[in-house]
Write a protein that holds these residues in place. Structure first.
Motif, PDB file in Angstrom:
ATOM      1  N   UNK A  33       0.628  -1.013  -0.046  1.00 18.36           N
ATOM      2  CA  UNK A  33      -0.071   0.119   0.115  1.00 18.36           C
ATOM      3  C   UNK A  33       1.003   1.245  -0.201  1.00 18.36           C
ATOM      4  N   UNK A  34       2.035   1.522   0.697  1.00 15.74           N
ATOM      5  CA  UNK A  34       2.774   2.356   0.896  1.00 15.74           C
ATOM      6  C   UNK A  34       3.584   2.637  -0.457  1.00 15.74           C
ATOM      7  N   UNK A  35       3.728   1.582  -1.205  1.00 16.83           N
ATOM      8  CA  UNK A  35       4.488   1.773  -2.757  1.00 16.83           C
ATOM      9  C   UNK A  35       3.437   1.828  -3.712  1.00 16.83           C
ATOM     10  N   UNK A  36       2.143   1.818  -3.672  1.00 20.61           N
ATOM     11  CA  UNK A  36       1.175   1.530  -4.680  1.00 20.61           C
ATOM     12  C   UNK A  36       1.497   2.861  -5.620  1.00 20.61           C
ATOM     13  N   UNK A  37       1.553   3.958  -5.232  1.00 15.97           N
ATOM     14  CA  UNK A  37       1.831   5.096  -6.224  1.00 15.97           C
ATOM     15  C   UNK A  37       2.999   4.907  -6.978  1.00 15.97           C
ATOM     16  N   UNK A  38       4.108   4.279  -6.253  1.00 15.88           N
ATOM     17  CA  UNK A  38       5.314   4.142  -7.048  1.00 15.88           C
ATOM     18  C   UNK A  38       5.241   3.074  -8.222  1.00 15.88           C
ATOM     19  N   UNK A  39       4.514   1.753  -7.716  1.00 14.05           N
ATOM     20  CA  UNK A  39       3.928   0.645  -8.591  1.00 14.05           C
ATOM     21  C   UNK A  39       3.690   1.340  -9.766  1.00 14.05           C
ATOM     22  N   UNK A  40       2.442   2.295  -9.686  1.00 12.32           N
ATOM     23  CA  UNK A  40       1.772   3.038 -10.849  1.00 12.32           C
ATOM     24  C   UNK A  40       2.750   3.695 -11.883  1.00 12.32           C
ATOM     25  N   UNK A  41       3.465   4.658 -11.224  1.00 13.21           N
ATOM     26  CA  UNK A  41       4.455   5.192 -12.057  1.00 13.21           C
ATOM     27  C   UNK A  41       5.581   4.339 -12.761  1.00 13.21           C
ATOM     28  N   UNK A  42       5.944   3.359 -12.179  1.00  5.45           N
ATOM     29  CA  UNK A  42       6.899   2.452 -12.790  1.00  5.45           C
ATOM     30  C   UNK A  42       6.297   1.591 -13.574  1.00  5.45           C
ATOM     31  N   UNK A  43       5.121   1.501 -13.783  1.00  7.70           N
ATOM     32  CA  UNK A  43       4.389   0.418 -14.568  1.00  7.70           C
ATOM     33  C   UNK A  43       4.487  -0.901 -13.960  1.00  7.70           C
ATOM     34  N   UNK A  44       4.578  -1.107 -12.680  1.00  9.36           N
ATOM     35  CA  UNK A  44       4.827  -2.535 -12.209  1.00  9.36           C
ATOM     36  C   UNK A  44       3.571  -2.866 -11.080  1.00  9.36           C
ATOM     37  N   UNK A  45       3.620  -4.144 -10.806  1.00 10.43           N
ATOM     38  CA  UNK A  45       2.563  -4.752 -10.117  1.00 10.43           C
ATOM     39  C   UNK A  45       2.932  -5.108  -8.785  1.00 10.43           C
ATOM     40  N   UNK A  46       4.132  -5.385  -8.456  1.00 14.97           N
ATOM     41  CA  UNK A  46       4.566  -6.090  -7.253  1.00 14.97           C
ATOM     42  C   UNK A  46       5.804  -5.927  -6.743  1.00 14.97           C
ATOM     43  N   UNK A  47       5.930  -6.361  -5.385  1.00 22.77           N
ATOM     44  CA  UNK A  47       7.402  -6.033  -4.890  1.00 22.77           C
ATOM     45  C   UNK A  47       8.526  -6.702  -5.542  1.00 22.77           C
ATOM     46  N   UNK A  48       8.251  -7.894  -6.208  1.00 18.18           N
ATOM     47  CA  UNK A  48       9.070  -8.698  -7.062  1.00 18.18           C
ATOM     48  C   UNK A  48       9.603  -7.945  -8.225  1.00 18.18           C
ATOM     49  N   UNK A  49       8.812  -7.238  -8.961  1.00 19.76           N
ATOM     50  CA  UNK A  49       9.308  -6.337  -9.909  1.00 19.76           C
ATOM     51  C   UNK A  49       9.999  -5.220  -9.377  1.00 19.76           C
ATOM     52  N   UNK A  50       9.724  -4.509  -8.442  1.00 19.35           N
ATOM     53  CA  UNK A  50      10.448  -3.404  -7.808  1.00 19.35           C
ATOM     54  C   UNK A  50      11.616  -3.911  -7.435  1.00 19.35           C
ATOM     55  N   UNK A  51      11.903  -4.961  -6.857  1.00 20.08           N
ATOM     56  CA  UNK A  51      13.284  -5.725  -6.312  1.00 20.08           C
ATOM     57  C   UNK A  51      14.164  -5.890  -7.572  1.00 20.08           C
TER      58      UNK A  51
END
Length: 288
Positions: A33-51
């Protein structure tokens, strides 16, 4: 180990390295939830993609944004009002006696978030003009979050933020309605200044502060990091100064740098038997 667990570990290690805070199991639920906005900006869906993105070279800006999003900046004016009553009725009168010759007080709000704690202190002084006439009051607010410090420096708050903790009279007395936000008056802002600072780094003004407030910050540290933070706080406080912690925090069993004060369950006095700890190198790097 599941991919999701490995990803949370990467993000947790990043948070610990930059701030000293631990991403415990109890805090993992809020990561998405804390990273939801960042997910949208980066076009990703979960922490695995972010990692995976964080593991790529040259992603320092993304790493900083992740850390900023994970920091808990919850605060409001006169948070836990009983603490401010103790300050107004016991701590500040004690310091007024001790500093009567110089008529100067220096206060450090460590982990100040968006500035409401520091401005609440400034309001206490402004509401007692007779007692503090001709005094120099300096309130330094520091936080590891650059975003929070930017808000604190602006002195601007939303309608929701301004209604949390202060009365209508205080709101009208110390703030001005400016096109949808509320601007803190110069007479309280002039007592405050704000800077980005990691509590695990050397204190901003060694041995200078008469009162250090560090509430609800140490909760997120492991024992070793918490002990290092106490060393830093001790390095910033005057020998006869005061430390105020949050309700769920204590020095007992955590450090030998402070001892419980004679009054106030969250008040502590520095112990100066060994100053060597103050000069230890910082454990972590600040958010940049």
């Amino acid at each position: 180990m599941a991919v999701d667990d490995a990803s949370h570990r990467i993000i947790g290690d990043l948070l610990a390295q930059r701030t000293g805070q631990q991403l415990t199991e109890g805090r993992r639920w809020r990561v998405s939830s804390a990273l939801a906005g960042l997910f949208r900006e980066c076009g990703i869906e979960n922490v695995d993609q972010l990692a995976c993105m964080l593991e790529r070279p040259g992603e320092q800006q993304l790493a900083t944004r992740v850390v900023e999003a994970l920091l808990n900046n919850e605060t409001y004016f006169f948070r836990d009002n009983a603490y401010f009553s103790v300050l107004a009725n016991q701590v500040l009168p004690d310091l007024a006696q001790k500093r009567a010759a110089t008529k100067r007080l220096s206060i450090w709000s460590a982990g100040c978030s968006t500035g409401q704690e520091a401005l609440s202190l400034a309001m206490i002084f402004a509401e007692q003009p007779g007692r503090w006439k001709d005094w120099t009051i300096e309130i330094l607010g520091t936080d590891v979050s650059n975003k929070a410090i930017t808000t604190a420096r602006s002195g601007q708050y939303t309608q929701f933020e301004i209604q949390r903790g202060i009365s209508v009279a205080q709101m009208l007395n110390f703030f001005t309605d400016c096109d949808g936000h509320w601007q803190a008056a110069d007479r309280i802002r002039s007592m405050t200044r704000f800077q980005q600072h990691n509590i695990l780094d050397y204190p901003p003004s060694p041995g200078r502060f008469d009162l250090v407030m560090c509430r609800n910050v140490l909760l997120y540290f492991d024992p070793e990091t918490r002990a290092a933070a106490f060393d830093r706080l001790a390095g910033g406080i005057a020998r006869d100064g005061w430390l105020m912690l949050g309700a769920g925090e204590t020095v007992v069993g955590q450090t030998e740098r402070f001892k419980p004060a004679a009054f106030g369950s969250s008040l502590y006095s520095p112990v100066y038997e060994d100053l060597a700890a103050v000069s230890r190198p910082p454990l972590r790097a600040a958010v940049s």
